[in-house]
Design a protein around this motif. Structure first.
Motif, PDB file in Angstrom:
ATOM      1  N   MET A 158      53.803  68.733  15.115  1.00 35.08           N
ATOM      2  CA  MET A 158      52.788  69.680  14.673  1.00 35.08           C
ATOM      3  C   MET A 158      53.119  71.093  15.137  1.00 35.08           C
ATOM      4  N   LEU A 159      53.604  71.211  16.391  1.00 33.23           N
ATOM      5  CA  LEU A 159      53.912  72.530  16.931  1.00 33.23           C
ATOM      6  C   LEU A 159      55.168  73.121  16.302  1.00 33.23           C
ATOM      7  N   GLU A 160      56.096  72.270  15.906  1.00 33.91           N
ATOM      8  CA  GLU A 160      57.281  72.778  15.225  1.00 33.91           C
ATOM      9  C   GLU A 160      56.915  73.327  13.850  1.00 33.91           C
ATOM     10  N   LYS A 161      55.943  72.685  13.199  1.00 34.03           N
ATOM     11  CA  LYS A 161      55.498  73.140  11.877  1.00 34.03           C
ATOM     12  C   LYS A 161      54.563  74.334  11.988  1.00 34.03           C
ATOM     13  N   HIS A 162      53.741  74.346  13.041  1.00 35.02           N
ATOM     14  CA  HIS A 162      52.776  75.435  13.247  1.00 35.02           C
ATOM     15  C   HIS A 162      52.896  75.922  14.697  1.00 35.02           C
ATOM     16  N   PRO A 163      53.863  76.790  14.973  1.00 34.51           N
ATOM     17  CA  PRO A 163      54.098  77.256  16.352  1.00 34.51           C
ATOM     18  C   PRO A 163      52.906  77.992  16.968  1.00 34.51           C
ATOM     19  N   ARG A 164      52.054  78.547  16.122  1.00 34.46           N
ATOM     20  CA  ARG A 164      50.843  79.206  16.611  1.00 34.46           C
ATOM     21  C   ARG A 164      49.626  78.444  16.067  1.00 34.46           C
ATOM     22  N   PRO A 165      49.334  77.309  16.680  1.00 31.08           N
ATOM     23  CA  PRO A 165      48.242  76.469  16.161  1.00 31.08           C
ATOM     24  C   PRO A 165      46.903  77.187  16.219  1.00 31.08           C
TER      25      PRO A 165
END
Length: 237
Positions: A158-165
């Motif tokens: 998830m963090l790789e896809k959305h680095p700024r969650p």
């Protein structure tokens, strides 16, 4: 079938549900912090913890669980809205549904509706990244990993896809985006659906539905443009 009306009804209910539910948990915390009944009689204790700490923490956890529940309802409402557009309003289908939905239902429906409404979405004011994060947050929130806690944490994918969650506390965001921070060295941040972030997500879904509703007549042109090809295919059969 008025898909727009029913989606708006759902988002309004989610706002009401969160606001009314959060009141009770906030009231418990307020009463504990101000030593109001029934938390005005300090129990005897020899440890250094403040009185009624367990009850205060339960109220805080309950508010966070409420946020996860609301984002789950929002994700499901969005999916039902798209499905109603597909099956009962616009009436379209996917040539290869499995392939179309490989990356999730949000990209699949955006791609299909982009063709039908004749748009590349550049003129749409909605943050599609946030819309996708609503669904990812719902999926993550439905699958607990630690029986000792109700915390929901991001995973590496998830963090790789959305680095700024989006659904994260400001303190954890600061750590996550610091120069020293890295996915390999950090404890995965907690997924938190605060009142203001839930409100923003609800607003984005409402704006998306309003934008689609304003262009729904383009679906008729799309159907008309397909009739010659459909007729030719019927004759070929």
């Amino acid at each position: 079938m008025d898909a727009f009306y029913f989606l708006k009804s759902r988002t309004q209910f989610i706002r009401f549900f969160y606001a009314e539910g959060a009141k009770g948990f906030a009231d418990v915390k307020h009463r504990i912090e101000n030593e109001l009944p029934p938390f005005d009689d300090r129990p005897y204790s020899e440890d250094s913890d403040p009185p009624y700490l367990s009850e205060w923490m339960d109220a805080e956890t309950a508010r966070e669980v409420l946020g996860i529940a609301c984002i789950s309802m929002l994700s499901d409402s969005l999916k039902l809205y798209f499905r109603m557009l597909e099956e009962r309003v616009i009436r379209f289908s996917f040539e290869n549904r499995k392939a179309a939905f490989r990356d999730g239902f949000v990209p699949a429906y955006f791609a299909a509706l982009g063709e039908i409404l004749d748009t590349d979405w550049s003129d749409c004011p909605v943050d599609r990244n946030l819309i996708e994060q609503v669904v990812l947050a719902r999926n993550r929130g439905q699958h607990g990993e630690d029986i000792t806690s109700f915390d929901v944490r991001y995973d590496k994918a998830m963090l790789e896809k959305h680095p700024r969650p989006f659904f994260i506390g400001d303190d954890e965001m600061s750590v996550l985006t610091s120069e020293e921070g890295s996915l390999a060295s950090l404890l995965m941040p907690t997924l938190k659906v605060s009142a203001d972030r839930l409100a923003k997500a609800l607003d984005e879904v409402d704006v998306l539905a309003e934008w689609i509703e304003a262009r729904i007549e383009r679906a008729r042109d799309w159907h008309l443009s397909r009739r010659p090809a459909q007729a030719a295919a019927s004759r070929a059969e």
